[in-house]
Structures are given as structure tokens and as C-alpha cells.
Scaffold this active site. Structure first.
Site, PDB file in Angstrom:
ATOM      1  CD1 TRP A   1     -20.880  21.769 -29.703  1.00  0.00           C
ATOM      2  CD2 TRP A   1     -21.360  19.901 -28.546  1.00  0.00           C
ATOM      3  NE1 TRP A   1     -21.607  22.129 -28.597  1.00  0.00           N
ATOM      4  CE2 TRP A   1     -21.909  21.015 -27.864  1.00  0.00           C
ATOM      5  CE3 TRP A   1     -21.502  18.632 -27.996  1.00  0.00           C
ATOM      6  CZ2 TRP A   1     -22.618  20.885 -26.665  1.00  0.00           C
ATOM      7  CZ3 TRP A   1     -22.208  18.497 -26.826  1.00  0.00           C
ATOM      8  CH2 TRP A   1     -22.764  19.624 -26.166  1.00  0.00           C
TER       9      TRP A   1
ATOM     10  CD  GLU B   1     -21.182  16.444 -15.732  1.00  0.00           C
ATOM     11  OE1 GLU B   1     -20.805  15.400 -16.277  1.00  0.00           O
ATOM     12  OE2 GLU B   1     -21.379  17.520 -16.342  1.00  0.00           O
TER      13      GLU B   1
ATOM     14  NE  ARG C   1     -15.974  14.023 -17.496  1.00  0.00           N
ATOM     15  CZ  ARG C   1     -17.197  14.223 -16.993  1.00  0.00           C
ATOM     16  NH1 ARG C   1     -17.425  14.045 -15.713  1.00  0.00           N
ATOM     17  NH2 ARG C   1     -18.175  14.616 -17.780  1.00  0.00           N
TER      18      ARG C   1
ATOM     19  CG  ASP D   1     -16.049  19.700 -20.574  1.00  0.00           C
ATOM     20  OD1 ASP D   1     -15.125  19.297 -21.316  1.00  0.00           O
ATOM     21  OD2 ASP D   1     -17.189  19.182 -20.544  1.00  0.00           O
TER      22      ASP D   1
ATOM     23  CD  GLU E   1     -15.519  17.042 -18.458  1.00  0.00           C
ATOM     24  OE1 GLU E   1     -15.721  17.602 -17.351  1.00  0.00           O
ATOM     25  OE2 GLU E   1     -16.430  16.673 -19.202  1.00  0.00           O
TER      26      GLU E   1
ATOM     27  CG  HIS F   1     -17.346  19.754 -24.898  1.00  0.00           C
ATOM     28  ND1 HIS F   1     -18.145  19.607 -25.995  1.00  0.00           N
ATOM     29  CD2 HIS F   1     -17.949  19.065 -23.906  1.00  0.00           C
ATOM     30  CE1 HIS F   1     -19.187  18.870 -25.689  1.00  0.00           C
ATOM     31  NE2 HIS F   1     -19.091  18.519 -24.420  1.00  0.00           N
TER      32      HIS F   1
ATOM     33  NE  ARG G   1     -18.985  22.155 -16.969  1.00  0.00           N
ATOM     34  CZ  ARG G   1     -19.541  21.668 -18.086  1.00  0.00           C
ATOM     35  NH1 ARG G   1     -19.155  20.489 -18.561  1.00  0.00           N
ATOM     36  NH2 ARG G   1     -20.502  22.312 -18.699  1.00  0.00           N
TER      37      ARG G   1
ATOM     38  CE1 TYR H   1     -20.451  21.235 -23.482  1.00  0.00           C
ATOM     39  CE2 TYR H   1     -18.661  22.031 -22.092  1.00  0.00           C
ATOM     40  CZ  TYR H   1     -19.706  21.153 -22.318  1.00  0.00           C
ATOM     41  OH  TYR H   1     -20.011  20.229 -21.370  1.00  0.00           O
TER      42      TYR H   1
ATOM     43  CD  GLU I   1     -18.489  14.450 -21.630  1.00  0.00           C
ATOM     44  OE1 GLU I   1     -18.368  14.914 -20.499  1.00  0.00           O
ATOM     45  OE2 GLU I   1     -19.029  15.060 -22.568  1.00  0.00           O
TER      46      GLU I   1
HETATM   47  O1  KDG Z   1     -24.615  14.603 -24.402  1.00  0.00           O
HETATM   48  C1  KDG Z   1     -23.478  15.388 -24.306  1.00  0.00           C
HETATM   49  C2  KDG Z   1     -23.418  16.111 -22.991  1.00  0.00           C
HETATM   50  O2  KDG Z   1     -23.750  15.253 -21.962  1.00  0.00           O
HETATM   51  C3  KDG Z   1     -22.071  16.672 -22.774  1.00  0.00           C
HETATM   52  O3  KDG Z   1     -21.777  17.649 -23.706  1.00  0.00           O
HETATM   53  C4  KDG Z   1     -21.934  17.274 -21.405  1.00  0.00           C
HETATM   54  O4  KDG Z   1     -19.578  17.587 -21.656  1.00  0.00           O
HETATM   55  C5  KDG Z   1     -20.529  17.404 -20.941  1.00  0.00           C
HETATM   56  C6  KDG Z   1     -20.317  17.283 -19.502  1.00  0.00           C
HETATM   57  O5  KDG Z   1     -19.164  17.334 -19.108  1.00  0.00           O
HETATM   58  O6  KDG Z   1     -21.282  17.129 -18.784  1.00  0.00           O
HETATM   59 MG    MG Z   2     -17.759  17.047 -20.577  1.00  0.00          MG
END
Ligand code: KDG
Ligand code: MG
Length: 402
Positions: free
Chosen positions: A402, A339, A283, A210, A236, A212, A147, A159, A262
Site C-alpha cells: 500500500w 512533513e 525520514r 511519494d 520518496e 509509497h 508534495r 495513494y 517513515e
Molecule cells: O500511516 C501511514 C501514513 O502516515 C503514510 O501513508 C503517509 O506516506 C505517508 C507520508 O509520506 O506522509
Molecule cells: Mg510517505
């Protein structure tokens, strides 16, 4: 066999973890990870005050029935706290069952569907040059999938940019730090990043990115389209996925594969995404989506629609969850990728484990059960520390995802 004791261990060997330990009358015990990053103590209370009293005296081999008992019996269904608690109980019961039968959990799940589990590592840097060096480092370690995240010029603390060599941990002790965000700068910058990455590392490595949850559907469509020449393995969390139909718009515009889930807790969070084939990778992970039992149901639905798995595996999923994920990954037919972020040395010592990493692949090991334990005496030396994930505001101060 009966469950005769249970406790919740909270520790912070580098970061906070919540671990459920269930003990049986034949002297075995099972472990489950109940860590919910930044909201850990809510799950502790759920387990201690509302779940453990229900488990004492139950037969630990009734894994599916216990899952339904906790899910349907609560009346108040779903949500991250409830599902993390159920997930921890479920993991612990699979662990006990494996130990009772003397086999690793993956053998209870249908046996291995592959030799080893493909994992991805996390390369990041404050600028493109630093990021390229990080990618190089992972390539030298044998990773096939990486990644790639990078600081955005003009924005502080983007991030995914790690802290230190091969190490990434976003939660910070104390109150949550605030970061700034500009979608415009991000969308202009990311294609340049992947242009440099592909130019330097060629066509072979699998690269992931990602977003996010920070984009709108049309912004995500633009990003996916602009990254097509660089052939990402996946993009992602392009948008916050509460709005599942938003993915239709992204899909109309780009062939960049999409990965989501996630923060999902049940199959109902991704049902539409899967049956409309709006995503390529799901995920959800063992700890936050109701354990191995429920994750298998999500994977079975996904299999029908040619969606593959890609379990979340950040450092806030403890080694117990990682072990459970690896047993799941090894066995499930439509596995895609796992991951992997390495844990701190302190974490690895508190949770001795059988899983191994080799050349960008992992294996859960062949010890009975999950193959992971907790050193409770050592854990007691690392008490809980209040910590939060960062918050994110746009340049004008507006709260953003976030
Ligand atoms: O707790 C939040 C994190 O695990 C997250 O921000 C990590 O986005 C993430 C990832 O893809 O691992
Ligand atoms: Mg993520």
C-alpha cells in the site's frame, strides 16, 4: 524527582491517537505520542502492561538510561510496537526535563541551528487540473515546498489523493478498503504530471513526490530518470526498503534525490542506506523510531554521510509528535525538511500547542518542554474507533504494497 503516575490516553478526535502521560512528584507531567496507525491498541497494551510498571519510582531526568533500560531490558528488541512505546516514553521524559529546567526542548538539544523549520504541504487532485489548482492554493499560502500526488487515469483511489480542502487522512473507520494498482499506468503518467506542474509554476518551488513503496528497483530507476528534467526535491519511498541494497541499482541510474524511512524504527533499518550514501533524506520520525534520543543518533550517523533529515509528519503523528519533531528539526545541523499535514480542528482542540505555521515554515515555540498538552476531558468525548489504512491489489487481484 520521581515518576509517580502514568497513563495512556486513547482518543479519536477525527482519527485515533495514543498518548502517554507521565506525572512526577513535583507536579509536572510529560507527554509522548505512541500512535501506530491501524495497530494502536498493541502499543497501548505494551505500555500499560509492560512499561508503566517499570517507570513508577524512576528519576525522569535519566533519559538515556531509561531508553537503554527499555531497549536492552526487554530482550526482544526493535519492531514498530516496541519502538513506538520507547519513543513515547522518551518524548515524555524530554518534555519533563524541559519543564523542570524552564526551557523549550530545543535548547536542551544544543539550541537552534536555524530560525524556522521548512515544511512541505500536500497538494493532490483526482486529475492534473485539480492537482494544479491544489498546488496553486499552497503557493498562495506561502509554501515553498509541496508534495504533489495525483489520481492515475483508470485507477480508483490512488495513494496520496486527499479528502477535501488541504486535508489528507488515509485511515478509514471499519475494515480496510481495497484499492487497485497498475505500475505501468503510474510510470507512464507521473512524468506528464510534473511536466504540467513545472510548466505552470516555473523553476522556483520545491516539489516532492511519494511512490509509497510500490516499485521494484529498476522501475524506480526509470521513474527517477524520467523525472530528472523536473528537478524534484525528493522522490520518496520508491521501493519497499527492507531490501536496502536495492537502492544501489536505483542510484546507478538517476540523480533524482531519494527519501526513505517513515516505516523504519531504528538506525539499523537505515545504516546501509546511509553509509553507502544510497539516499539523500532519512525520514524516520520521533514517534516510530524510539523518540528524540534515538532520532538524534540516526541524524548524527546521517550527518557523517551528508544525508539530511526529513521527518515523517502525516496526520497519524499526533501534535505531540509534531512538536517533538519541530524541536529536533530546529536543533539538528543536518535538517532537510519537515512533513506537515494539518490536523483536524477537533485534534487541535484536544492537543493545545505552542507551535506555529507561517509562510511554509514552522517553529516549536518557546514554552518549557515540548509546548503541547492534552485536554483529557475533551479527549474522553472522542472514544477509539477501529480504523485501518487501505490495502492495495494489482489489477489482477494480487496483493501489493500500500
Ligand atoms: O500511516 C501511514 C501514513 O502516515 C503514510 O501513508 C503517509 O506516506 C505517508 C507520508 O509520506 O506522509
Ligand atoms: Mg510517505
Amino acid at each position: 524527582m520521581k515518576i509517580v503516575d502514568g497513563r495512556v490516553v486513547v482518543c479519536s478526535p477525527g482519527r485515533n491517537f495514543v498518548t502517554l502521560k507521565l506525572v512526577t512528584d513535583n507536579g509536572t507531567h510529560g507527554l509522548g505520542d505512541a500512535t501506530l496507525n491501524g495497530r494502536e491498541l498493541a502499543v497501548v497494551s505494551y505500555l500499560e502492561d509492560h512499561v508503566l510498571p517499570l517507570l513508577i519510582g524512576r528519576d525522569p531526568r535519566r533519559i538515556e538510561d531509561t531508553w537503554q533500560y527499555l531497549y536492552k531490558g526487554a530482550y526482544w528488541r526493535r519492531g514498530p510496537v516496541t519502538m513506538a512505546a520507547i519513543g513515547a516514553v522518551d518524548m515524555a521524559l524530554w518534555d519533563i526535563q524541559g519543564k523542570a529546567l524552564g526551557v523549550p526542548v530545543y535548547q536542551l538539544l544544543g539550541g537552534p541551528s536555524r530560525d524556522r523549520v521548512l515544511v512541505y504541504g500536500h497538494a493532490s487532485g483526482r486529475d492534473i487540473d485539480e492537482t494544479l489548482r491544489a498546488v496553486e492554493r499552497y503557493r498562495e499560502l506561502g509554501y515553498q515546498a509541496i508534495r504533489v500526488q495525483c489520481g492515475i487515469p483508470g485507477l480508483e483511489g490512488t495513494y496520496g489523493v486527499g479528502r477535501g480542502d488541504l486535508y489528507y487522512e488515509p485511515a478509514e473507520p471499519g475494515l480496510p478498503p481495497e484499492r487497485r494498482w497498475s505500475t505501468e499506468r503510474y510510470l507512464d503518467f507521473v512524468p506528464e504530471l510534473f511536466d504540467r506542474v513545472r510548466a505552470e509554476f516555473g523553476p522556483e518551488p520545491l516539489f516532492l513526490h511519494d511512490a509509497h513503496h510500490r516499485l521494484t528497483p529498476i522501475e524506480a530507476a526509470r521513474l527517477g530518470k524520467s523525472l530528472e528534467p523536473y528537478r524534484l526535491f525528493w522522490l520518496e519511498d520508491p521501493v519497499p526498503a527492507e531490501l536496502q541494497e536495492g537502492f544501489r541499482l536505483i542510484r546507478q541510474h538517476t540523480t533524482t534525490p531519494l527519501a526513505v524511512g517513515e516505516v523504519f524504527n531504528t538506525v539499523y533499518d537505515c545504516q546501509q542506506l546511509i553509509h553507502e550514501q544510497l539516499i539523500d533524506y532519512i525520514r524516520t520520525t520521533v514517534a516510530h523510531a524510539g523518540g528524540i534520543s534515538h532520532l538524534r543518533k540516526i541524524a548524527s550517523l546521517a550527518e557523517l554521510y551528508q544525508v539530511r533529515t526529513g521527518c515523517h509528519g502525516a496526520t497519524d503523528l499526533s501534535p505531540v509528535c509534531l512538536a517533538a519533531a519541530l524541536h529536533f528539526d530546529l536543533s539538528v545541523h543536518n535538517f532537510g525538511i519537515q512533513e506537515y499535514m494539518r490536523h483536524s480542528k477537533e485534534t487541535d482542540l484536544v492537543f493545545p500547542h505552542e507551535y506555529t505555521l507561517e509562510g511554509g515554515t514552522m517553529h516549536p515555540g518557546d514554552a518549557p518542554g515540548l509546548g503541547v498538552d492534552i485536554d483529557e476531558e475533551l479527549a474522553a468525548q472522542y472514544p477509539y474507533q477501529r480504523a485501518y489504512l487501505p490495502l492495495n491489489r494489482k489489477l489482477d487481484g494480487t496483493m501489493h504494497s500500500w
